[in-house]
Scaffold this active site. Structure first.
Site, PDB file in Angstrom:
ATOM      1  N   SER A 708       0.799  -1.228   0.000  1.00  0.00           N
ATOM      2  CA  SER A 708       0.000   0.000   0.000  1.00  0.00           C
ATOM      3  C   SER A 708       0.832   1.279   0.000  1.00  0.00           C
ATOM      4  O   SER A 708       0.281   2.365  -0.128  1.00  0.00           O
ATOM      5  CB  SER A 708      -0.963   0.003   1.197  1.00  0.00           C
ATOM      6  OG  SER A 708      -0.245   0.056   2.408  1.00  0.00           O
ATOM      7  N   LYS A 751      -6.440   4.129   8.584  1.00  0.00           N
ATOM      8  CA  LYS A 751      -5.422   5.010   7.996  1.00  0.00           C
ATOM      9  C   LYS A 751      -5.893   6.464   7.977  1.00  0.00           C
ATOM     10  O   LYS A 751      -5.139   7.383   8.319  1.00  0.00           O
ATOM     11  CB  LYS A 751      -5.090   4.542   6.576  1.00  0.00           C
ATOM     12  CG  LYS A 751      -4.345   3.214   6.520  1.00  0.00           C
ATOM     13  CD  LYS A 751      -4.123   2.759   5.083  1.00  0.00           C
ATOM     14  CE  LYS A 751      -3.365   1.440   5.028  1.00  0.00           C
ATOM     15  NZ  LYS A 751      -3.142   0.964   3.651  1.00  0.00           N
TER      16      LYS A 751
END
EC number: 3.4.21.53
Length: 805
Positions: A708, A751
């Site tokens: 990611s 996140k």
């Protein structure tokens, strides 16, 4: 070698130590030597052509090779043959010649001593002959009871004219304990030795007579063909001789009453098996090992609550009430649980309750501390059923679930049956905790048992090895919990329906602390709201600076820490009246801050990009740094990165190279190094050929992996190679492909919450995540932060890099 007792003794000779055998002079015996001391003694005797003394070790001293651990007398003899064996041992044939006694220790490693022969004091020949006659008579009598004296040995004893040899023959055949054998061996007075032997043989005769008498008494009472029954009756008779009480009818009657009370609630095979074991126990002596094992079995099986089934039916209203009362937020998980029990209630109302369990098993999946077990507890309370928690973390032995066979020492039922006994219900709520951490070993695969337990088509006839009959688990409500769904075997995943529980937002943690944790901890610590108050600012500070987790376990601990200090202050009268905990005085109750999210930089920089990462305790801002050094176009990657993340960095580098080659990224030519021997005009591509890149992810002690950070690393590389600053208040997450596409990632909610805490104003996320997951993002995060969907690396760089004037 001939040993003359009149010559050469006493003398120094080597000593071999024997752990198992007690030797006598007339024997020719094979000895197997393996230890260093004995082998050295053997070599010394062979090289010096001397006799050797073989002595036994004292009781409980096997392996001893010093004078303290051995007897001071043994057999003097010679080595007839020596044969080395493949396993490193040496086999020797030892011929015993005479008895010897150690007068003085003269050396160790190997043992050596001054040895003299044992001299026998003989009585008159008439007395000797008379004692020998008595000894032979008693030996013949003893030989009628046991097999210690075979015919050949009896013949030798009868024909031998040497009294000492007769004593040695009888002693060797009796299989004496070492202490007794040694006392007979060193007795120099022949008359005393004969008398001791006669007394010992007489005692053996009496013991064998008593044993035979007991056998005869028992034999007259039972069927000769029933061997098993004979052995048990024999044991009874022995206990009767010892005065033991064999009555146990009351205990057996109690077992029968319990079984009869449960009969109509249990299956026929279970009833027959238990009744059979009670009848078997009635024929056993209470002190036998089998009786104790069987008694333990009956104690277990008669505690199984066959007759107790909770009558409360599924009620969606009750379930909803308890879920909302016990848990803040978790709207989606609560909704899915309500749907699950609505189906059960509907099936029960329409009379098809037997099909209720034919659906998937619920599995609550999420990080630690987010309420997985707590949700199961609320379900149990709503249904008025007991809750049984079975911890599966690290479980490797299949017998822990299925039970141990009764042949094993310490055998007991499996954890499922133990859970039913503990709950005193046949239909409790069973939580299979940490099902993702089940192991496997040579003792079997517990996953296979779990498949049977969770399969509605099979679990109505689950067979526990210990019980030895089938038991119905179909009425149990099974709920599994897991942290990482990917670690659950595919076959087991297929049995379950997953309900995801994600991390709590700071606002959710605040509400949970205010509505649940603080009141619960006040009660636990014996305090009242009038004793202490914790301000909103203090709670928010505890959440942000003193805990870092997905759930609220550490938050509960920090509140407990504060309340303990408050309780102490009240008792020591340091504070009068109500104690207020505020952001200003919080340090008085808690130690220094443990966690602090580093805020975003306040100025734009070249080669510094904010990435976003997911951890087991929530999200985090991952700052990626890049520098360029004049070199040959290589790239170094540091920060304890995993293979996937390293590959992402290589892909990002290749993507940026293509963008430069295609002139989608403009390279300021002054930054391209010039060499004296340049023969061609500098091109933009020379920037990545003439520089080495170093990519670093800080906090190098923490392992990192995953794809990611792909677009983050690509942005850092593009920034450093084009000498372009990156916006300081922007963060990003997304996997990059070799063609520059941006792929979706996981953990988006955590996140973005971390980015929000760090003061990030803009977040770049993959388009698919934007379309699919944005609905799960807390409203306060979406209100304070601009979230942009990106499809390609071009979109990323357009939004992240500061446009040059």
């Amino acid at each position: 070698m001939q040993i003359n007792e009149n010559k050469g003794f006493p003398t120094e000779i080597p000593i071999i130590v024997e752990d198992e055998l007690f030797l006598y002079p007339f024997m020719i015996t094979p000895l197997f030597l393996s230890d260093e001391e004995n082998l050295k003694a053997l070599e010394l005797a062979i090289q010096g052509e001397t006799p050797i003394l073989v002595v036994p070790t004292k009781p409980q001293q096997d392996g001893a090779r010093d004078f303290d651990g051995i007897y001071d007398a043994g057999v003097i003899g010679t080595i007839m043959r020596r044969v080395p064996l493949p396993d490193g041992r040496v086999k020797v044939l030892f011929q015993g010649i005479d008895k010897g006694k150690i007068l003085k220790q003269s050396g160790i490693n190997p043992l050596r001593g001054i040895v003299d022969m044992l001299h026998v004091k003989r009585p008159s020949q008439v007395k000797t002959d008379a004692l020998i006659v008595v000894l032979r008579e008693k030996v013949r009598e003893l030989s009628q009871f046991n097999h210690f004296f075979p015919p050949d040995l009896l013949k030798t004893i009868e024909e031998s004219a040497e009294a000492v040899r007769v004593c040695d023959l009888v002693s060797s055949a009796l299989r004496l304990k070492k202490q007794i054998a040694y006392s007979f061996f060193v007795e120099e007075n022949l008359e005393q030795r004969l008398l001791k032997l006669i007394d010992y043989v007489i005692e053996e005769i009496e013991a064998n007579k008593l044993q035979k008498e007991i056998k005869n008494k028992v034999h007259s009472k039972i069927d000769k063909t029933n061997k098993e029954y004979f052995l048990k009756e024999q044991l009874k008779q022995i206990q009767a001789e010892l005065g033991a009480d064999t009555s146990r009818e009351e205990e057996l009657e109690e077992y029968r009453k319990k079984l009869d009370a449960k009969k109509k609630f249990m299956a026929e095979d279970a009833y027959k098996e238990i009744k059979k074991q009670i009848d078997k126990l009635s024929r056993m002596h209470p002190d036998s090992a089998d009786a104790n094992t069987l008694q333990s079995y009956l104690d277990w099986v008669l505690e199984i609550p066959f007759e107790n089934v909770a009558k409360k039916k599924s009620s969606i209203a009750e379930v909803s009430k308890h879920l909302n009362a016990d848990h803040y937020s978790l709207e989606k998980p609560k909704e899915r649980i309500e749907e699950y029990f609505a189906l059960r209630e509907l099936l029960e109302l329409r009379g098809v309750g037997e099909k209720v369990n034919n659906g998937a098993i619920l599995c609550f999946a999420g990080p630690p501390g987010v309420g997985k077990t707590s949700l199961a507890n609320s379900i149990a309370k709503a249904l008025k059923r007991e809750l049984v928690r079975i911890a599966l973390g690290g479980l490797e032995d299949v017998n822990e679930l299925r039970g141990h066979r009764r042949t094993y020492i310490g055998a007991m039922p499996g954890r499922i049956v133990q859970g039913l006994i503990e709950a005193k219900q046949m239909n409790p709520v069973v939580v299979l905790d940490e099902i993702d951490k089940v192991g496997r070993s040579y003792r079997g695969d517990p996953t296979a048992v779990l498949l049977e337990i969770l399969d509605p088509e099979q679990n109505n006839k689950f067979r526990d090895y210990y019980l030895n009959f089938n038991i119905d688990l179909s009425k149990i409500i099974f709920i599994a919990t897991a942290n990482d769904v990917s670690m659950i075997p595919a076959a087991l995943r297929d049995r379950m329906e997953f309900i995801e529980l994600s991390s709590y937002t700071p606002q959710e943690k605040f509400e949970i602390a205010k509505k649940y944790l603080l009141p619960q901890e006040l009660k636990k610590h014996g305090l009242k709201p009038s004793d202490v108050s914790i301000s909103k600012e203090a709670l928010e500070l505890i959440i942000s600076d003193y805990t870092r987790e997905s759930g609220v376990r550490n938050l509960r601990r920090r509140i407990a820490d504060i309340l303990r200090k408050v309780a102490k202050n009240i008792l020591t009268k340091k504070n009068e009246g109500k104690i207020s905990v505020t952001a200003k005085n919080l340090k008085e109750f808690l130690e220094k801050k443990v966690y602090e999210i580093e805020p975003a930089d306040k100025k734009d920089q070249i080669g510094l990009v904010n990435g976003l990462a997911w951890t087991s305790v929530g999200g985090d801002v991952l700052r990626i740094e890049a520098i360029r050094i004049q070199g040959k176009g290589s790239m170094q990657i540091t920060g304890q990165l995993g293979d996937v993340m390293k590959e992402s960095a290589q892909i990002a580098f290749s993507v940026v190279k293509v963008l430069i080659d295609n002139k989608k990224l403009k390279v300021p030519m002054p930054i391209v190094p010039k060499f004296d021997d340049d023969k061609h005009k500098l091109e933009a591509s020379d920037v990545y050929r003439r520089y080495d890149l170093h990519l670093h992810v800080p906090e190098g002690a923490v392992p990192k992996d995953g794809p990611s950070a792909g677009i983050t690393m690509a942005t850092a590389i593009a920034s450093i190679l084009t000498d372009t600053k990156v916006k300081h208040d922007i963060a990003m997450t997304g996997e990059i492909t070799l063609t520059g596409r941006v792929l979706p990632i996981g953990g988006l909610k955590e996140k973005l919450i971390a980015a929000h805490k760090a003061g990030i104003k803009t977040a770049l996320i993959p388009r698919k995540n934007y379309d699919r997951d944005l609905v799960d993002i807390p409203a306060e995060v979406k209100a304070d932060m601009k979230i942009i969907a990106v499809d390609t690396i071009d979109d990323v760089l357009k939004n992240a890099l500061v446009a040059k004037k």
